[in-house]
Design a protein around this motif. Structure first.
Motif, PDB file in Angstrom:
ATOM      1  N   CYS A  35     -18.267 -16.518   9.764  1.00  0.00           N
ATOM      2  CA  CYS A  35     -17.847 -17.325   8.615  1.00  0.00           C
ATOM      3  C   CYS A  35     -18.213 -16.603   7.320  1.00  0.00           C
ATOM      4  O   CYS A  35     -19.346 -16.173   7.131  1.00  0.00           O
ATOM      5  CB  CYS A  35     -18.518 -18.692   8.668  1.00  0.00           C
ATOM      6  SG  CYS A  35     -18.241 -19.679   7.187  1.00  0.00           S
ATOM      7  N   CYS A  38     -21.016 -19.175   5.358  1.00  0.00           N
ATOM      8  CA  CYS A  38     -22.386 -19.365   5.862  1.00  0.00           C
ATOM      9  C   CYS A  38     -22.829 -18.232   6.769  1.00  0.00           C
ATOM     10  O   CYS A  38     -23.997 -18.156   7.144  1.00  0.00           O
ATOM     11  CB  CYS A  38     -22.509 -20.696   6.595  1.00  0.00           C
ATOM     12  SG  CYS A  38     -21.691 -20.718   8.206  1.00  0.00           S
ATOM     13  N   HIS A  66     -15.496 -21.389   8.332  1.00  0.00           N
ATOM     14  CA  HIS A  66     -15.429 -22.748   8.863  1.00  0.00           C
ATOM     15  C   HIS A  66     -14.768 -23.634   7.812  1.00  0.00           C
ATOM     16  O   HIS A  66     -15.128 -23.556   6.636  1.00  0.00           O
ATOM     17  CB  HIS A  66     -16.832 -23.312   9.124  1.00  0.00           C
ATOM     18  CG  HIS A  66     -17.637 -22.508  10.101  1.00  0.00           C
ATOM     19  ND1 HIS A  66     -18.813 -21.882   9.753  1.00  0.00           N
ATOM     20  CD2 HIS A  66     -17.433 -22.243  11.412  1.00  0.00           C
ATOM     21  CE1 HIS A  66     -19.300 -21.262  10.815  1.00  0.00           C
ATOM     22  NE2 HIS A  66     -18.483 -21.465  11.834  1.00  0.00           N
ATOM     23  N   CYS A  69     -17.130 -25.375   5.680  1.00  0.00           N
ATOM     24  CA  CYS A  69     -17.878 -24.599   4.678  1.00  0.00           C
ATOM     25  C   CYS A  69     -17.070 -24.447   3.385  1.00  0.00           C
ATOM     26  O   CYS A  69     -17.562 -24.758   2.315  1.00  0.00           O
ATOM     27  CB  CYS A  69     -18.238 -23.230   5.228  1.00  0.00           C
ATOM     28  SG  CYS A  69     -19.556 -23.299   6.451  1.00  0.00           S
TER      29      CYS A  69
HETATM   30 ZN   LIG Z   1     -19.472 -21.509   7.857  1.00  0.00          ZN
END
Ligand SMILES: [Zn+2]
Length: 263
Positions: A35, A38, A66, A69
């Protein structure tokens, strides 16, 4: 299969319909990825995934995140940052040439931003401390005063008299983390339009692993702001906290809590 992948209209406009369809059909979808926000693993076949296009002056890089996120979006970055991103993103991400690169947004005033962890109510909170390099005057005024705090209070920031309290969430504002770095502080756009950058990194600001871990836990960032000269460059977090305590005691500090962009 790749129904889990989201390609926003602005990303589609940059990469073109053909590339977008290849992604959505699963042909060029990444499968598993790290990701970009994150930095933990994701899987575009098993969880909602956003395509994020980093656009520099000449090139662009497609990355994945994600959906929880950050939403699918185009992020304008400097060419230097982009080269860094290319080096840090796994080889799976295809580099695509952007037909048109947007002008990089530049802030009107120079705002210094420092990241740090604040111990409040027994818990570590990720914080950003914002301090302009010079006095900020209200648009249209040319007086010698510093209107930075009054302007922020009009936007909904709350004066801080005691650092022992967690500031309340300011609706519509958010913090954009991408590639594990701080890219922007976003404020509401005019009349329901997309958020716009209140502060945008000229060079993405790295944050510590501890800071990122704290964000992953609390899902929000405490943003403190003080007028020019109130905080200064502090080499250590305990000194930063001391400076914030002092600014609060002197009535020179405002704050707001903000979620991560897209959450
Ligand atoms: Zn993420």
């Amino acid at each position: 299969m790749s129904r889990m992948l989201d390609v926003s209209p602005d990303v589609r406009a940059e990469i073109g319909d053909e590339e977008a369809e290849l992604l959505l059909s699963g042909e060029t979808a990444p499968g598993s990825y790290d990701c970009t926000s994150c930095r933990t693993p994701g899987d575009s076949e098993r969880e909602p995934t956003s395509t994020v296009l980093f656009v520099g002056d000449e090139t662009a890089v497609l990355a994945f995140a994600h959906a929880k996120c950050i939403p699918s979006q185009v992020v304008a970055v400097s060419e230097d940052q982009l080269q860094g991103a290319v080096a840090s993103i796994t080889g799976e991400a295809p580099a695509v040439a952007a037909a048109t690169a947007p002008e990089p947004a530049r802030g009107q005033a120079v705002l210094g931003i420092t990241s740090g962890l604040m111990l409040i109510e027994g818990e570590l909170h990720p914080a950003l401390v914002v301090e302009p390099t010079t006095a900020i005057s209200r648009p249209g005024s040319d007086g010698p005063g510093d209107d930075f705090l009054p302007l922020l209070i009009e936007q909904g920031f709350i004066p801080v008299s005691d650092m022992a309290e967690v500031p309340s969430v300011l609706s519509g504002w958010s913090v954009l983390l991408a590639m594990g770095q701080l890219h922007a502080v976003l404020q509401p756009g005019a009349a329901g339009s997309n958020p716009v950058a209140w502060w945008q990194a000229h060079q993405a600001l790295p944050v510590t692993d501890g800071w990122r871990a704290a964000v992953n836990r609390t899902q929000k960032v405490l943003v403190y702001a003080a007028p020019a000269g109130a905080i200064g460059q502090q080499p250590r977090e305990d000194l930063l906290r001391d400076a914030l305590d002092k600014a609060a005691a002197n009535g020179l500090l405002v704050a707001a809590a903000m979620p991560l962009a897209g959450t």
